[in-house]
Design a protein around this motif. Structure first.
Motif, PDB file in Angstrom:
ATOM      1  N   LYS A  37       0.771  -1.103  -0.030  1.00 27.05           N
ATOM      2  CA  LYS A  37      -0.002  -0.093   0.075  1.00 27.05           C
ATOM      3  C   LYS A  37       0.847   1.259   0.106  1.00 27.05           C
ATOM      4  CE  LYS A  37      -4.136  -2.135   2.002  1.00 27.05           C
ATOM      5  NZ  LYS A  37      -4.835  -1.772   3.016  1.00 27.05           N
ATOM      6  N   MET A  38       2.047   1.174   0.448  1.00 24.06           N
ATOM      7  CA  MET A  38       3.116   2.366   0.461  1.00 24.06           C
ATOM      8  C   MET A  38       4.335   1.946   0.713  1.00 24.06           C
ATOM      9  SD  MET A  38       2.393   5.364   3.406  1.00 24.06           S
ATOM     10  CE  MET A  38       3.542   6.598   3.653  1.00 24.06           C
ATOM     11  N   VAL A  39       5.126   2.793   0.261  1.00 25.82           N
ATOM     12  CA  VAL A  39       6.682   2.718   0.320  1.00 25.82           C
ATOM     13  C   VAL A  39       7.117   4.099   0.867  1.00 25.82           C
ATOM     14  CG1 VAL A  39       6.991   0.869  -1.077  1.00 25.82           C
ATOM     15  CG2 VAL A  39       7.384   3.180  -1.837  1.00 25.82           C
ATOM     16  N   ASN A  40       8.252   4.256   1.535  1.00 28.01           N
ATOM     17  CA  ASN A  40       8.880   5.271   1.708  1.00 28.01           C
ATOM     18  C   ASN A  40       9.276   6.321   0.729  1.00 28.01           C
ATOM     19  OD1 ASN A  40      10.523   7.811   2.961  1.00 28.01           O
ATOM     20  ND2 ASN A  40      11.140   6.418   4.609  1.00 28.01           N
ATOM     21  N   PRO A  41       8.596   7.552   0.565  1.00 27.49           N
ATOM     22  CA  PRO A  41       8.914   8.166  -0.715  1.00 27.49           C
ATOM     23  C   PRO A  41      10.180   8.679  -1.025  1.00 27.49           C
ATOM     24  CG  PRO A  41       7.067   9.105   0.340  1.00 27.49           C
ATOM     25  CD  PRO A  41       7.496   7.987   1.153  1.00 27.49           C
ATOM     26  N   LEU A  73       3.125  -1.589  -6.165  1.00 26.72           N
ATOM     27  CA  LEU A  73       2.144  -0.948  -5.436  1.00 26.72           C
ATOM     28  C   LEU A  73       0.676  -1.382  -5.673  1.00 26.72           C
ATOM     29  CD1 LEU A  73       3.689   2.707  -5.718  1.00 26.72           C
ATOM     30  CD2 LEU A  73       3.942   0.801  -3.852  1.00 26.72           C
ATOM     31  N   ASN A  74      -0.023  -1.355  -4.677  1.00 26.73           N
ATOM     32  CA  ASN A  74      -1.474  -1.523  -4.902  1.00 26.73           C
ATOM     33  C   ASN A  74      -2.140  -0.363  -5.406  1.00 26.73           C
ATOM     34  OD1 ASN A  74      -4.084  -1.894  -4.596  1.00 26.73           O
ATOM     35  ND2 ASN A  74      -4.126  -2.689  -2.415  1.00 26.73           N
ATOM     36  N   SER A  77      -4.531   1.822  -3.483  1.00 28.50           N
ATOM     37  CA  SER A  77      -4.178   2.673  -2.229  1.00 28.50           C
ATOM     38  C   SER A  77      -4.166   4.078  -2.606  1.00 28.50           C
ATOM     39  CB  SER A  77      -3.004   2.154  -1.669  1.00 28.50           C
ATOM     40  OG  SER A  77      -1.924   2.476  -2.522  1.00 28.50           O
ATOM     41  N   PHE A  79      -1.846   6.275  -1.498  1.00 28.53           N
ATOM     42  CA  PHE A  79      -0.516   6.459  -1.591  1.00 28.53           C
ATOM     43  C   PHE A  79      -0.226   6.183  -3.321  1.00 28.53           C
ATOM     44  CE2 PHE A  79       3.879   4.995  -2.160  1.00 28.53           C
ATOM     45  CZ  PHE A  79       4.505   6.361  -1.558  1.00 28.53           C
ATOM     46  N   THR A  80      -0.780   5.364  -3.873  1.00 35.20           N
ATOM     47  CA  THR A  80      -0.573   4.956  -5.196  1.00 35.20           C
ATOM     48  C   THR A  80      -1.260   5.918  -5.999  1.00 35.20           C
ATOM     49  OG1 THR A  80       0.109   2.609  -4.658  1.00 35.20           O
ATOM     50  CG2 THR A  80      -0.248   3.208  -6.932  1.00 35.20           C
ATOM     51  N   HIS A  82      -2.022   8.688  -5.220  1.00 35.94           N
ATOM     52  CA  HIS A  82      -1.144  10.221  -5.273  1.00 35.94           C
ATOM     53  C   HIS A  82      -0.084  10.140  -6.173  1.00 35.94           C
ATOM     54  CE1 HIS A  82       0.105  13.976  -3.771  1.00 35.94           C
ATOM     55  NE2 HIS A  82       1.280  13.401  -3.248  1.00 35.94           N
ATOM     56  N   ILE A  83       0.639   9.041  -6.291  1.00 35.20           N
ATOM     57  CA  ILE A  83       1.766   8.993  -7.235  1.00 35.20           C
ATOM     58  C   ILE A  83       1.255   9.143  -8.520  1.00 35.20           C
ATOM     59  CG2 ILE A  83       3.553   7.243  -7.930  1.00 35.20           C
ATOM     60  CD1 ILE A  83       4.565   7.933  -5.328  1.00 35.20           C
TER      61      ILE A  83
END
Length: 99
Positions: A37-41, A73-74, A77, A79-80, A82-83
């Motif tokens: 769901k997330m990784v450190n940007p 990445l999911n 999510s 976070f994804t 947003h990316i």
């Protein structure tokens, strides 16, 4: 002789027709499962978005992390999403700068 030639033509046409068809369950997705769901940007080196295609029936977002390899990445999510939005905005601004 004509029977043998006809047989080889039939075999050849069958091979050509079968080779072009995707096999049952032979999807070639890069990501197995939903992904994280997330990784450190600050560890993200590169982001690659693979859209839905005939070989893979869902969107895939693959990030390359500094010194840690790749992660999927999911796509559902926040976070994804947003990316993906940031990448789309960069592309839009780059296109408007070229006009």
């Amino acid at each position: 002789m004509k029977t043998v030639a006809a047989f080889f033509v039939l075999v050849f046409l069958t091979i050509v027709a079968v080779k072009g068809q995707p096999g049952f369950g032979s999807r070639r997705c890069l990501c197995q499962g939903a992904g994280v769901k997330m990784v450190n940007p600050k560890f993200i080196e590169k982001v690659v978005i693979h859209p839905v295609s005939p070989s893979c029936g869902h969107l895939e977002v693959v990030v390359t992390l500094k010194k840690m390899g790749q992660r999927c990445l999911n796509p559902e999510s926040l976070f994804t999403k947003h990316i993906i939005e940031k990448i789309a905005n960069k592309k839009r601004s780059a296109q408007s700068n070229m006009s």
